[in-house]
Motif scaffolding. Sequence first.
Motif, PDB file in Angstrom:
ATOM      1  N   ASP A 793       0.635  -1.173   0.002  1.00 55.35           N
ATOM      2  CA  ASP A 793       0.036   0.030   0.099  1.00 55.35           C
ATOM      3  C   ASP A 793       0.657   1.358   0.072  1.00 55.35           C
ATOM      4  O   ASP A 793       0.504   2.313  -0.616  1.00 55.35           O
ATOM      5  N   TRP A 794       1.857   1.254   0.623  1.00 55.39           N
ATOM      6  CA  TRP A 794       2.893   2.319   0.852  1.00 55.39           C
ATOM      7  C   TRP A 794       3.430   2.637  -0.615  1.00 55.39           C
ATOM      8  O   TRP A 794       3.432   3.693  -0.946  1.00 55.39           O
ATOM      9  N   LYS A 795       3.722   1.502  -1.252  1.00 53.77           N
ATOM     10  CA  LYS A 795       4.698   1.755  -2.513  1.00 53.77           C
ATOM     11  C   LYS A 795       3.428   2.282  -3.798  1.00 53.77           C
ATOM     12  O   LYS A 795       3.678   2.974  -4.465  1.00 53.77           O
ATOM     13  N   ALA A 796       2.374   1.677  -3.497  1.00 50.99           N
ATOM     14  CA  ALA A 796       1.262   2.106  -4.418  1.00 50.99           C
ATOM     15  C   ALA A 796       0.859   3.470  -4.175  1.00 50.99           C
ATOM     16  O   ALA A 796       0.346   4.190  -5.174  1.00 50.99           O
ATOM     17  N   HIS A 797       1.197   4.142  -3.300  1.00 47.59           N
ATOM     18  CA  HIS A 797       0.644   5.636  -2.945  1.00 47.59           C
ATOM     19  C   HIS A 797       2.045   6.696  -3.229  1.00 47.59           C
ATOM     20  O   HIS A 797       2.091   7.575  -2.266  1.00 47.59           O
TER      21      HIS A 797
END
Length: 902
Positions: A793-797
Amino acid sequence: MSITDNRAGTTNSADRRRSSSTSSAITSAKRKLDDYASAVPEGDEAADFAADLVTVRMRKEEFEAVHCSAVAAAVAAASSSSWASPSQSSPFRYVRSASPSQLQFFVRMMSEGKTLVIQATCMDTVKSVHEKIHKLTGIPVSEQRLIYRGKQLQWEQSLAQCAIEKDASLQLVGRMRSTEHPQAWQYIDDMISIVRRLCKGEAVPYALKIIKTRISEYLSITPKDDYNTSPGHLQIFMSSSAPLALIMLCISPVKGNKKIGEEAIRHFLYLTKTALPKASHSLCAPIVLKFCKLLREVPQYELLPLYSSCRTCIGSLLETIGLSQTSKNLDSVERVISVEEIFPFVSELADSLYGGLDSNIASTAGLGPLQSDVNDFAMFLPHIRTAIREHLGFRCPIPVPPPEKGCDDPKFVDIIVHLYEIFMGMLRRMDCCLLEMEKHLASKSTSSGESDIFFQGPSQYLAILKELNAISKLYVGSEEHFWTKMRLRKRALCALILKYVKRTDDNQWLLEHKDVTDFEARRHMMMMLFPEVKDDYDEQHEMLIDRSQLLAESFNYVSEADPESLHGNLFMEFKNEEATGPGVVREWFFLVCQAIFNQENALFVACPNDCSRFYPNPASKVDPLHLKYFKFAGRMIALALMHKVQIGVVLDRIFFLQLAGFQVSLEDIKEADPCLYSSCKQILEMDPEFIDADALGLTFVREVEELGLKKVIELLPGGANLVVNSKNRSDYVNLLVKHQFVTSISEQVAHFAQGFADIFSSSRTIKVFFRSLELEDLDFMLRGSADDISVQDWKAHTEYNGYKETDPQIVWFWKIVSELTTQQRRELLFFWTSVKHLPVEGFRGLASRLHIYRSLEPIAHLPTSHTCFYRLCFPAYPCLSVMQARLLIITQGHVGSSFGTF
C-alpha cells in the motif's frame, strides 16, 4: 373589502362548500351584491362599475360578513371581462363628454344632515372639490368620500369624467373604519390609484417606485409597540382590497404591469419580515395568505414563482406565530393561521416532490426535487405535526386509520389520514431513489474511473428523509418501518452523508440511529461539529516551543489561550530549528499527546492489556495543577480531532462512557482493571452459603492509597458495619466499581470535558458527540489504523521525481523497507511525513500522495524530508548496504523526531 379574481365567472369548489355553511349575514351581503350586479348596464359602464367594486367602502357590519367568494361572484356577474385589455373594455375607462362650462352642484353631508353648494368647472378634479369642502367644514381631506349615483368618486378624475351634471346631488360620507388611521388609508389609496391608472393603460412615470414607496410608508407607520391599534392599521390593507389590486396588476395584459405587480408584492413580503417586529407577524400572515389564495386561482404559469415566494413567506412567519386550532373570518387580520389553511400547502408541495422523485427513479438525468419545495415542505410540517399532537392531547403514536372517537373534528381526521398517505407515498419513492443510487454506486465501483457524479436529486434526499422520520413518530409502527427501510439502504444513506452533510445541518436524527451508518459517515458528521480550520495567517495561533520543555510550554500556550484563538490555524516552530508548516504541527500534536498520556506524569493510567488505552488516574492529585492539566488534555484531544491528526493513544471504555454521560457497569472495567473485574465476577458467582458464612470477611468499604498512606473509604454510610452477603453482593460490586472508576475520577473527567468543549463549536453538549460514536470509532479517529503498515500500500501511494520505479535505488529502498520491523516502519513514516499512525483507510487517507526525490547531496549525507509535502529526499547511493545503513539511522526514534527541514 376583498375581491377574489374569478375571470371565468365561476368559483372554486372549496369556496362553494365554504359558502354553503356561511351565516345569514353572508347570505344577506351576497344578495346585496347581486342587486348591485343586476343593476349595472352593459359595456363600458359595466366594466367601470366592476372596477369600482374594488374600492367601494362598505359599512362595518357588511364588510365583516362578506365572504371573498361572494364578492368574486358579484364581480363575475357584473362583468366577466372587467379586467380585459384596455383596447376592449378597460375597468377604469369611463369617460363621458362634458362641457367645460361652470358647474354648480350640491354636496349633502350625511352625518349632519346639511347641504353645501359647490361651484367648479368641468375640468376640476374631485380632489379639488375635497379641498374646497375642507375649507368650508374643516373635515380632513383624507376622511372625505364623495358618492355620486352609488359610486365613489376617485381623486384623480375630473368632474367631467365623473359625469357630474349641473345641480347634481353628491353625498359626503366619512370612512367608517379609517378614523383612527387616516394617513394609512391615504397611502393605500394612493397606491391603488396608481394601480387603476396602470390597468387602464396609462403611462405613469416611476410607477413601481411610487407603489413601493407607498407600501414602505404604510408599513413604516404601523404601530410597533401598541398591539391594540396595530390590527386596525394592518386591516386597512385588506379592507381596501389592496391584495386584489396588486394581483390584478400582475395579470394585466398591459406591457410592464406584470413586472410592477410582482415587484410590489415581493417588496411587501420583504418588509413584512424585516421592517415589522415579530409581534406583528401574526397580523401580516393573513395578508400574505390572501395573496396565496388569490394567486392560486390565477391560471398563469409565470406567476408560480411569485406564489412560491408568498408561500415561503407564510412558512417563515409561522416560525414566529405558530398555528391556531380554528380559522376565523378570512378577511380579518386579527387572527392567526389555522392548520386547515396551511395543510393545502403541504399537499401541493408533496405532489411537487413526488414529481421530482419520480424523475430520478425514471432516469439518472432527472432534475429531482426543487430545493425551494423541500425547504417549504420542511417549514410547514413541524407546525402540522404540533397541531395534530395538541389537538389529540399528545395521544401519539396514532393508529392508522385513526379512530373516529379519538378526534372530535372531521377536518383533523382528514388531515391525519392525508399526512399518513403523504408519508407512505414519499417513503416508497425515496426507497426506489436510494435503490437507484446504490446501483449507480455499484457501477461506479466496478468501473475503471473514479467518477463522483451523482444525478441531481440526492442533494435534497436527506432533508426529505429527515421530515419523513419526524412524521413517522406520529403513527403506530411507522417509525420502525422507516428505519427498516433505511437499514436496507445503508450504503446509499452513507454516501449521501459523506457528500451532502454540511456544518450547518442538524443531523441528530441520524446520530440517534448508528446502525444505519458506517464509521466514515459517523466520522464525517462528527467532524462537522468542530470549527472549520481556516488558513487565515492573520489570525493563526503562534507557538515557539523548546523541545526540552515540550509539555510545560505547550501547556502554557494552549491552556492560557482564548478558545476562539484556537479555532483557527496553528503556527508551530521549535526553538533553534528552521522547520515550520503543517508537518511540524503534526509532529507537535503527536509528541505532546504522547507526553500527556505518559504514565510518568501521573495524569492517566494505561490499561494492562493495551498500553495505548488510558483513563484518568485517581491519584493525579499529587500534582497541584492536575485539574488544569486535564482541561489542557481535553483541549489537545479536541484539537487533534479537529486537525485530523492521529496521536497513537485512545481512551478506555470507562472514560468514554463518562464523557458520553452513561453509567459504568462491571463489564465496562474489564480492560481497565482485569484483576478487579475477575474478583468481582467470582463474588457474584460464588455459592450463596459460602458468602453468607462471611468466609470472605467483606464489608462495604474500599481501601485506597494516597501519597503513600492507606485509607479506608465507606462505599455508603455505615458501610464499615455492613457485611457483604448473597443478597447485597450485587450492590457491593456496583458501589465498588462506581467509587473506583467514577467517583474517584469525577473531577478529572469534568475538567477534561470542559477543555474539550472549549474547542467544540457545536451548541450541543459534548455528550452528544461521544454518544453518537462507538468507542471503536473514536479509536480510529485518535489512533488511526491498528494494522501493520502495508509495504504494498505504501509503494502504491508513492511517486518519484528524479528517479524511476525501476532504478536500483528505488528497488533497494523498498526491499529495505519490507525487512524493517513494525516500529522501524513507523519511525521511517514519521520522519517522512510526521505521521506515525496511519488513518484507518491506510495511505489513501493521507492528505496527499507520498514522494521520493533524488537529491544532489553527496552520498555521505543522510536522507532528508519535507514533511509538509510528504517528500523524502536522498542521493543516489552506490549500493544497497550504504542505503540500508543510512535508513537504519533515521529509523531510530531519537533521530527521527524533527529531522525534516520543513
